[in-house]
Design an enzyme around this catalytic site. Structure first.
Site, mmCIF file in Angstrom:
data_model
loop_
_atom_site.group_PDB
_atom_site.id
_atom_site.type_symbol
_atom_site.label_atom_id
_atom_site.label_comp_id
_atom_site.label_asym_id
_atom_site.label_seq_id
_atom_site.Cartn_x
_atom_site.Cartn_y
_atom_site.Cartn_z
ATOM 1 N N HIS A 31 60.829 8.214 27.566
ATOM 2 C CA HIS A 31 61.318 7.202 26.623
ATOM 3 C C HIS A 31 62.336 6.233 27.211
ATOM 4 O O HIS A 31 62.709 5.264 26.555
ATOM 5 C CB HIS A 31 61.840 7.854 25.332
ATOM 6 C CG HIS A 31 63.010 8.766 25.533
ATOM 7 N ND1 HIS A 31 63.503 9.557 24.522
ATOM 8 C CD2 HIS A 31 63.790 9.017 26.604
ATOM 9 C CE1 HIS A 31 64.534 10.263 24.963
ATOM 10 N NE2 HIS A 31 64.728 9.940 26.211
ATOM 11 N N ILE B 243 66.520 15.856 36.665
ATOM 12 C CA ILE B 243 65.300 16.495 37.148
ATOM 13 C C ILE B 243 65.590 17.994 37.125
ATOM 14 O O ILE B 243 66.649 18.442 37.593
ATOM 15 C CB ILE B 243 64.904 16.006 38.564
ATOM 16 C CG1 ILE B 243 63.636 16.718 39.059
ATOM 17 C CG2 ILE B 243 66.036 16.152 39.568
ATOM 18 C CD1 ILE B 243 63.078 16.155 40.364
ATOM 19 N N SER B 244 64.701 18.769 36.540
ATOM 20 C CA SER B 244 64.931 20.210 36.398
ATOM 21 C C SER B 244 65.023 20.885 37.763
ATOM 22 O O SER B 244 64.553 20.359 38.780
ATOM 23 C CB SER B 244 63.795 20.858 35.597
ATOM 24 O OG SER B 244 63.774 20.392 34.276
ATOM 25 N N THR C 214 65.167 14.221 22.542
ATOM 26 C CA THR C 214 65.791 13.348 21.561
ATOM 27 C C THR C 214 65.290 11.928 21.732
ATOM 28 O O THR C 214 64.397 11.673 22.537
ATOM 29 C CB THR C 214 67.337 13.429 21.710
ATOM 30 O OG1 THR C 214 67.949 12.663 20.692
ATOM 31 C CG2 THR C 214 67.809 12.912 23.066
ATOM 32 N N SER D 269 61.683 11.812 36.451
ATOM 33 C CA SER D 269 61.478 11.351 37.824
ATOM 34 C C SER D 269 60.003 11.199 38.184
ATOM 35 O O SER D 269 59.660 10.457 39.104
ATOM 36 C CB SER D 269 62.122 12.334 38.804
ATOM 37 O OG SER D 269 61.385 13.560 38.825
ATOM 38 N N GLN E 206 70.206 9.808 23.698
ATOM 39 C CA GLN E 206 70.381 10.260 25.075
ATOM 40 C C GLN E 206 71.432 9.435 25.793
ATOM 41 O O GLN E 206 72.259 9.951 26.530
ATOM 42 C CB GLN E 206 69.047 10.182 25.832
ATOM 43 C CG GLN E 206 69.144 10.740 27.248
ATOM 44 C CD GLN E 206 67.758 10.962 27.849
ATOM 45 O OE1 GLN E 206 66.853 11.448 27.183
ATOM 46 N NE2 GLN E 206 67.607 10.621 29.099
ATOM 47 N N ASP F 159 57.872 7.629 22.838
ATOM 48 C CA ASP F 159 58.551 8.780 22.239
ATOM 49 C C ASP F 159 57.691 10.023 22.463
ATOM 50 O O ASP F 159 56.713 10.251 21.748
ATOM 51 C CB ASP F 159 58.755 8.531 20.745
ATOM 52 C CG ASP F 159 59.606 9.614 20.081
ATOM 53 O OD1 ASP F 159 59.790 10.692 20.695
ATOM 54 O OD2 ASP F 159 60.063 9.385 18.948
#
Length: 214
Positions: A102, A50-51, A206, A80, A211, A133
């Site tokens: 994804h 989560i950023s 990606t 999230s 990932q 995607d």
């Protein structure tokens, strides 16, 4: 959560009343189990993060004109579900926000958290979480007034730009080694301009198998 928002206001990262209100209304701890109020990225499993809250603040400020009540938005790499929820708070009952992720387990977890804390948004379809995607967007809900991308696109995301309304705005990290937040604006005639806003470091946009390997 209030302290986190107050710190973002003090740091002049967020300033508009609607963004401040949205970030107060959506508690980050509902979507991030570990250190939710730290201003740093946190792991949420499956190779995803989560950023940091300040990046979510920058994104909401940058997109706020396109998150008006009744508007439609797409959150690519929704993870999230936290930012998707903030966007849903801003577009209101008549708006619609799609989060696309994804990793199916993350989609399911985010939907479970939304059903627990914001069940009326899920029931009314104000917010919709789908597995897919995100590099290809989500054509079923297009076009969108705004698109947020939560992972770095290696180059200009042309597929996503096709799903942006005229006018519309996209907030996306772009680059492989050297990354920048790029704001793409599409005008009423469909002409696209871009503006590099700041240097950043994001995980790459990606496919799921890559990932997991990372």
């Amino acid at each position: 959560n209030d302290d986190l928002v107050n710190n973002l206001v003090r740091g002049r990262i967020i300033s508009s009343a609607r963004v401040i209100s949205a970030m107060r209304a959506v508690d980050r701890a509902h979507f991030c189990k570990d250190y939710p109020y730290e201003d740093s990225p946190q792991g949420i499993g499956y190779g995803a993060t989560i950023s940091a809250p300040h990046m979510h603040g920058y994104a909401l400020e940058g997109l706020r004109q396109y998150l008006q009540p009744g508007m439609r938005a797409l959150d690519v790499g929704s993870g999230s579900g936290y930012l998707t929820a903030c966007m849903a708070e801003m577009v209101g009952d008549s708006g619609h926000v799609v989060g696309i992720e994804h990793i199916p387990e993350l989609t399911n977890q985010s939907l479970e958290d939304l059903r627990t804390h914001y069940p009326e948004w899920v029931d009314s379809k104000r917010i919709e979480m789908v597995t897919g995607d995100g590099r290809k967007g989500y054509a079923a809900g297009a076009p969108y007034d705004c698109i947020h991308v939560g992972a770095a696109s290696p180059s200009k995301p042309t597929e996503l730009l096709k799903q942006l309304k005229s006018p519309g705005r996209m907030f996306v990290p772009v680059g492989i080694g050297c990354q920048y937040i790029v704001v793409y604006d599409k005008d009423s005639q469909g002409y696209i301009t871009e503006d590099q806003v700041m240097g950043v470091r994001y995980v790459p946009l990606t496919d799921a198998s890559k990932q997991w390997m990372d």
